[in-house]
Scaffold this active site. Structure first.
Site, short mmCIF file in Angstrom:
data_model
loop_
_atom_site.label_atom_id
_atom_site.label_comp_id
_atom_site.label_asym_id
_atom_site.label_seq_id
_atom_site.Cartn_x
_atom_site.Cartn_y
_atom_site.Cartn_z
N ASP A 87 0.83 -1.21 0.00
CA ASP A 87 0.00 0.00 0.00
C ASP A 87 0.87 1.27 0.00
O ASP A 87 2.07 1.21 0.26
CB ASP A 87 -0.91 -0.03 1.24
CG ASP A 87 -2.15 0.85 1.07
OD1 ASP A 87 -2.24 1.60 0.09
OD2 ASP A 87 -3.03 0.76 1.95
N ASP A 165 -6.35 -6.11 -2.21
CA ASP A 165 -6.83 -6.05 -0.83
C ASP A 165 -8.34 -5.75 -0.81
O ASP A 165 -8.94 -5.54 -1.88
CB ASP A 165 -6.04 -4.97 -0.08
CG ASP A 165 -5.89 -5.29 1.40
OD1 ASP A 165 -6.66 -6.13 1.92
OD2 ASP A 165 -5.02 -4.68 2.05
N ASP A 226 -3.60 -9.94 9.29
CA ASP A 226 -2.19 -9.58 9.03
C ASP A 226 -1.27 -10.11 10.13
O ASP A 226 -1.57 -10.02 11.32
CB ASP A 226 -2.04 -8.05 9.02
CG ASP A 226 -2.61 -7.43 7.75
OD1 ASP A 226 -3.07 -8.18 6.87
OD2 ASP A 226 -2.58 -6.19 7.67
#
Ligand SMILES: *[C@@H]1O[C@H](CO)[C@@H](O)[C@H](O)[C@H]1NC(C)=O
Ligand SMILES: *[C@@H]1O[C@H](CO)[C@@H](O)[C@H](O)[C@H]1NC(C)=O
Ligand SMILES: *[C@@H]1O[C@H](CO)[C@@H](O)[C@H](O)[C@H]1NC(C)=O
Ligand SMILES: *[C@@H]1O[C@H](CO)[C@@H](O)[C@H](O)[C@H]1NC(C)=O
Ligand SMILES: *[C@@H]1O[C@H](CO)[C@@H](O)[C@H](O)[C@H]1NC(C)=O
Length: 436
Positions: A87, A165, A226
């Protein structure tokens, strides 16, 4: 089905029977073994402060540094070829044609130039997008109406992999968006590895998650939350994956992998024993091996774990069968097993204890290996022992550490109790024909 005494043949047939026949991989020919490389997120997150942190901010310099290290420090030859952006790489605005563009200050050369740099070194470039209105970090997303244009942009840039994502999207949009992106990537004509975060947003389990479908549209997928830079986080990930192994194992295979997330080895949170444990269990799980660390400053200890050839060979086994936990002792010892090609297999003895090295006594026959002599290669100690199935042996396992073995032929093991769907006609045989 015909069960003969030719071991390998039988094993392959039985596995085929045990897997749903509809589970086929995304047809882009990529990732027949779990992908390996480097991914920015866990170690570098969304550090966009290049003024104060020029070495570590998400910028073209960081990816160039990592590409140089992968190419020059022996990683590439071992299979670590992906250099993956996560990201926070993009500009807050699309360009005049409505295309995503990289942040002009942090990526002055643009993504296409970076891809060329990476390709010139024999590596591949991965990029990140999000199927919602925004990425998790608040950058422009790739919602339904932007999928085609963004897939084409990534292909024009000669990108080799996309992590897609799911922040800021809902169930319905995900149901449409993840398959649409798969089609859009295919339509570009460029083979682009496709990592789907979809199941992680739906709890990772059926009935909400359809692993047959995922195997058809994605090359890998994040099933769970995560990973963070701590042993607690690794344990949490391990427990979820092995507690749900009956669901996850049939989902995996060449071209379609469960992804328990990045390797933390070389960062701050794991001891050397814990680092070996992560490497060993990721190899057992046939997990993608994406390091997220600083390859410019990594210690020689962490490097030698990540570059362990036998652990990588086990991870990359061409049969692509995800391994399983086969023993969970009350004393905190767990044993994991993965069948490998050439009648070989891998075993991991793992200790959850917190006191001292534990001397665990067992034998291969207790682990359901069939009659025969085996060569056991200790992956981290790099020593070989010969064992009969009946030989009692002791492994000394450090707290939060592992002993990992690669077992050469005959390495037979009964499988009937695990694959009840597989037909067997060898009941009563002295040597079962489930030979791996
Ligand atoms: C697109 O899909 C077709 C059919 O599944 C396949 O043959 C082809 O190789 C794919 N192309 C790319 C670039 O992924
Ligand atoms: C998902 O978001 C769309 C807008 O993109 C909206 O129309 C739809 O009702 C939402 N669906 C659910 C289940 O929330
Ligand atoms: C899962 O996906 C497959 C392939 O797309 C489909 O055939 C099957 O019906 C789906 N299963 C469920 C329970 O929806
Ligand atoms: C596996 O074992 C079987 C029976 O023990 C043997 O016939 C076969 O050749 C072996 N395969 C390999 C690849 O070693
Ligand atoms: C070995 O097989 C037996 C009988 O099927 C089973 O009960 C046991 O759990 C197995 N043990 C291991 C370690 O797989």
């Amino acid at each position: 089905m015909f069960v003969s005494s030719a071991g390998m043949h039988v094993a392959v047939l039985l596995f085929a029977a045990a897997l749903p026949l509809t589970t086929v991989a995304l047809d882009n020919g990529l990732m027949k073994t779990p992908p390996m490389g480097w991914l920015a997120w866990e170690r570098f997150r969304c550090d966009v402060d290049c003024e104060h942190d020029p070495k570590n901010c998400i910028s073209e310099n960081l990816f160039i540094d990592m590409a140089d290290r992968l190419a020059e420090d022996g990683w590439k030859e071992l299979g670590y070829v992906y250099v993956n952006i996560d990201d926070c790489w993009s500009s807050m605005d699309r360009d005049k044609e409505g295309r995503l563009q990289s942040d002009p200050k942090r990526f002055p050369g643009g993504i296409h130039k970076l891809a060329r740099y990476v390709h010139d070194r024999g590596l591949k470039l991965g990029i990140y997008g999000d199927m919602g209105t925004h990425t998790c970090g608040g950058y422009p997303g790739t919602p339904l109406d932007k999928i085609k244009i963004d897939a084409q942009t990534f292909a024009d840039w000669e990108v080799d992999m996309l992590k897609y994502d799911g922040c800021y999207s809902n169930v319905t949009e995900q149901e449409q968006g993840y398959p649409l992106m798969s089609e859009a990537l295919n339509a570009t004509g460029r083979p682009i590895g496709y990592s789907c975060s979809w199941p992680a947003y739906q709890g990772g389990l059926p009935p909400k998650v359809n692993y047959t479908q995922l195997g058809k549209i994605c090359n890998l997928w994040r099933n769970y939350g995560d990973i963070q830079d701590s042993w607690d986080s690794v344990l949490n990930v391990i427990d979820w994956f092995f507690n749900n192994q009956e669901v996850l194992i049939p989902a995996a295979g060449p071209g379609r992998w469960n992804d328990p997330d990045m390797l933390l080895i070389g960062d701050f949170g794991l001891s050397m024993d814990q680092s070996r444990a992560q490497m060993a269990l990721w190899a057992i799980m046939a997990a993608p091996l994406f390091m997220s660390n600083d390859l410019r400053t990594i210690s020689s200890g962490a490097r030698s774990i990540l570059q362990n050839k036998m652990a990588i060979t086990i991870n990359q086994d061409p049969m692509g069968i995800q391994g399983r936990r086969i023993v969970k002792e009350k004393n905190g010892i767990e044993v994991f097993w993965r069948p490998l090609s050439s009648n070989a297999s891998a075993l991991v003895f793992f200790s959850r204890r917190k006191d001292m090295p534990f001397r665990y006594q067992t034998s291969l026959s207790k682990l359901n290996y069939t009659t025969g002599s085996y060569k056991a290669f200790d992956v981290f100690a790099e020593k070989t022992v010969m064992l009969k199935d009946s030989t009692d042996f002791v492994v000394s396992v450090n707290p939060s550490g592992v002993v990992m073995w690669y077992l050469s032929a005959p390495a037979k093991r009964h499988l009937r109790q695990f694959y009840k769907g597989g037909r067997s006609r060898d009941e009563g045989n002295a040597i079962p024909s489930f030979i791996l």
